[in-house]
Each structure stands twice: as C-alpha cells, then as structure tokens.
Design a protein around this motif. Structure first.
Motif, short mmCIF file in Angstrom:
data_model
loop_
_atom_site.label_atom_id
_atom_site.label_comp_id
_atom_site.label_asym_id
_atom_site.label_seq_id
_atom_site.Cartn_x
_atom_site.Cartn_y
_atom_site.Cartn_z
N LEU A 166 13.53 -44.50 -22.94
CA LEU A 166 12.59 -44.72 -21.83
C LEU A 166 12.21 -46.19 -21.73
N ARG A 167 12.10 -46.84 -22.87
CA ARG A 167 11.77 -48.27 -22.86
C ARG A 167 12.85 -49.06 -22.13
N GLU A 168 14.10 -48.70 -22.38
CA GLU A 168 15.21 -49.37 -21.68
C GLU A 168 15.18 -49.04 -20.19
N MET A 169 14.86 -47.78 -19.89
CA MET A 169 14.81 -47.34 -18.49
C MET A 169 13.76 -48.13 -17.72
N ARG A 170 12.62 -48.39 -18.36
CA ARG A 170 11.53 -49.09 -17.66
C ARG A 170 11.85 -50.55 -17.39
N ARG A 171 12.84 -51.07 -18.07
CA ARG A 171 13.22 -52.46 -17.84
C ARG A 171 14.01 -52.65 -16.56
N LYS A 172 14.45 -51.52 -15.99
CA LYS A 172 15.18 -51.60 -14.72
C LYS A 172 14.16 -51.78 -13.59
N PRO A 173 14.26 -52.85 -12.83
CA PRO A 173 13.24 -53.12 -11.81
C PRO A 173 13.17 -52.09 -10.69
N ASP A 174 14.28 -51.37 -10.47
CA ASP A 174 14.32 -50.41 -9.35
C ASP A 174 14.17 -48.97 -9.81
N ALA A 175 13.70 -48.76 -11.06
CA ALA A 175 13.55 -47.40 -11.59
C ALA A 175 12.36 -46.71 -10.93
N ALA A 176 12.63 -45.66 -10.16
CA ALA A 176 11.58 -44.91 -9.48
C ALA A 176 11.01 -43.86 -10.43
N LEU A 177 9.81 -43.39 -10.10
CA LEU A 177 9.14 -42.39 -10.93
C LEU A 177 9.99 -41.13 -11.07
N ALA A 178 10.54 -40.66 -9.95
CA ALA A 178 11.37 -39.45 -9.98
C ALA A 178 12.60 -39.65 -10.85
N ASP A 179 13.19 -40.84 -10.78
CA ASP A 179 14.37 -41.13 -11.60
C ASP A 179 14.04 -41.07 -13.08
N THR A 180 12.86 -41.57 -13.44
CA THR A 180 12.45 -41.58 -14.84
C THR A 180 12.26 -40.15 -15.35
N VAL A 181 11.63 -39.30 -14.56
CA VAL A 181 11.41 -37.91 -14.96
C VAL A 181 12.76 -37.20 -15.12
N ARG A 182 13.66 -37.40 -14.18
CA ARG A 182 14.98 -36.76 -14.27
C ARG A 182 15.75 -37.29 -15.48
N PHE A 183 15.57 -38.57 -15.77
CA PHE A 183 16.23 -39.18 -16.93
C PHE A 183 15.79 -38.49 -18.23
N VAL A 184 14.51 -38.15 -18.31
CA VAL A 184 14.00 -37.44 -19.50
C VAL A 184 14.74 -36.13 -19.68
N PHE A 185 14.90 -35.39 -18.61
CA PHE A 185 15.57 -34.08 -18.70
C PHE A 185 17.06 -34.24 -19.02
N GLU A 186 17.67 -35.33 -18.57
CA GLU A 186 19.06 -35.59 -18.94
C GLU A 186 19.18 -35.80 -20.45
N GLN A 187 18.22 -36.53 -21.02
CA GLN A 187 18.23 -36.76 -22.46
C GLN A 187 18.04 -35.44 -23.22
N VAL A 188 17.14 -34.61 -22.72
CA VAL A 188 16.89 -33.31 -23.35
C VAL A 188 18.12 -32.42 -23.25
N ASP A 189 18.77 -32.44 -22.10
CA ASP A 189 19.91 -31.56 -21.87
C ASP A 189 21.06 -31.88 -22.82
N GLY A 190 21.15 -33.13 -23.25
CA GLY A 190 22.21 -33.52 -24.17
C GLY A 190 21.95 -33.07 -25.60
N LYS A 191 20.72 -32.64 -25.90
CA LYS A 191 20.37 -32.22 -27.27
C LYS A 191 19.44 -31.01 -27.20
N ARG A 192 19.92 -29.96 -26.59
CA ARG A 192 19.07 -28.80 -26.34
C ARG A 192 18.58 -28.14 -27.62
N ASP A 193 19.46 -28.00 -28.62
CA ASP A 193 19.04 -27.38 -29.89
C ASP A 193 17.95 -28.20 -30.56
#
Length: 202
Positions: free
Chosen positions: A77-104
């Motif tokens: 998330l820290r890296e994501m926030r460094r992107k100047p064009d990162a929208a709120l919705a993109d950040t939330v979806r990014f969280v779920f992408e991270q979770v989806d890769g490690k569901r167990d």
C-alpha cells in the motif's frame, strides 16, 4: 558458497515453507491456539526437535505468518500511495487483489484477528494500527481535512480500515459469483465514508 551449502539452504527454506503451509492447513479447522508443535512438525515431515532450527517458538511461527500477510500488504500500500494518480477505488481494489493472491493466509489472519492466540491477536493488531497510522498521515494531507485533529483523523482511518477488513472477511467465504459484488461494495462504502468526511465538522 558451495553447491552442498546451497542445497542445504534450499532444503531449510523448503522445510520452513512446509511448516508455514502446514500451520495454515491445520489452523483452518481448529484455530492456531489449538495446534501443537508436534502436529505442525509432522505436517512438514520433520521431528518436533527439528522445528527449533526454523522458529524459536510457535508464537514466532505465527508472527511470521502475520508479517507475510498484513506487513506485506502495508508495504504494498505504501508503494501504491506513491503513485500520483492512484484513486481511492483503485486502492481498495488493489487490497483485494493482494488478498486474492493469498487466500489461505488471509483466511488465517481474519480468523486469528479475534482468535484464541493472544500473541497472534497482538501481532495483527500492531500491523493494523500501523496501516491506520499511515492512512492518518495521508488524510492529514487532504486540504479539506486541515481543521481535523489527530484524534478525528484516527477515528476516520479506523473506520476505513475496519470496513475494508470486514469486507475481506466476507470476500474470503463468498461464492465466486459474489466476489466482485463484495469488492464493489467495499469501494462504495469507502467512498461514502470519504464523502461524509468532506462535510463533517469535528
């Protein structure tokens, strides 16, 4: 490094990974606090005394799993926030992408967040608080929130993080066809919080 030493190191890493994976599988049925060192060692194909070549205790093993999930998410998330064009919705979806890769792993973390192991609850709580603190820093940079006190910013950050954590819990047990709806619900809830923050007068 000699080939023999490299092979020994690779074997040690494989066993360590097997201990972590075995813990996730066993804890899915009974929770981390109910597990014994003996059965975790057996799941990795080693004798109990060999466990201590990899971890000093079960608590350290559990904390390693927390770091593999929450801490890595925080750093991502820290890296994501460094992107100047990162929208709120993109950040939330990014969280779920991270979770989806490690569901167990995330299933384990969500269960243990309020589970029976005090050590794990504490480790997860610390990492969640760090996510909240970094979010407070982000919120403090939003012009419309200039008049907010640190306590008010912490309240908002806690609400956002708790909301997303609750949706992650829903996401992990949902049927596949419901997954996208849950992610979008999380996006809408966070947007609603953000809109409310814009008109809130502390």
């Amino acid at each position: 490094m000699s080939e023999q030493a490299a092979t020994r190191g690779e074997r040690k890493e494989r066993t360590r990974t097997a201990l972590l994976d075995g813990t996730l599988a066993l804890a899915a049925d009974r929770g981390f606090a109910a597990l014994s060192l003996r059965e975790i060692a057996r799941s990795a194909g080693i004798v109990p005394t060999a466990f201590y070549r990899h971890f000093t205790s079960l608590d350290e093993l559990g904390t390693t799993l927390v770091e593999a999930g929450v801490r890595q998410l925080r750093l991502a998330l820290r890296e994501m926030r460094r992107k100047p064009d990162a929208a709120l919705a993109d950040t939330v979806r990014f969280v779920f992408e991270q979770v989806d890769g490690k569901r167990d792993l995330w299933g384990f973390l969500i269960r243990e967040r309020h589970g029976g192991s005090a050590a794990l609850r504490g480790a997860i709580s610390v990492e969640m608080q760090l996510i909240e603190r970094e979010l407070v820093v982000d919120l403090s940079r939003v012009p419309v929130l200039d008049s907010w006190s640190p306590d008010d910013l912490e309240l908002a950050a806690d609400l956002i993080v708790s909301t997303v954590a609750d949706r992650i819990a829903d996401y992990l047990v949902a049927e596949t066809r419901e997954s996208a709806r849950i992610v979008e619900r999380a996006v809408l809830q966070v947007r609603l919080i953000a809109l409310g923050m814009g008109v809130w007068r502390p």
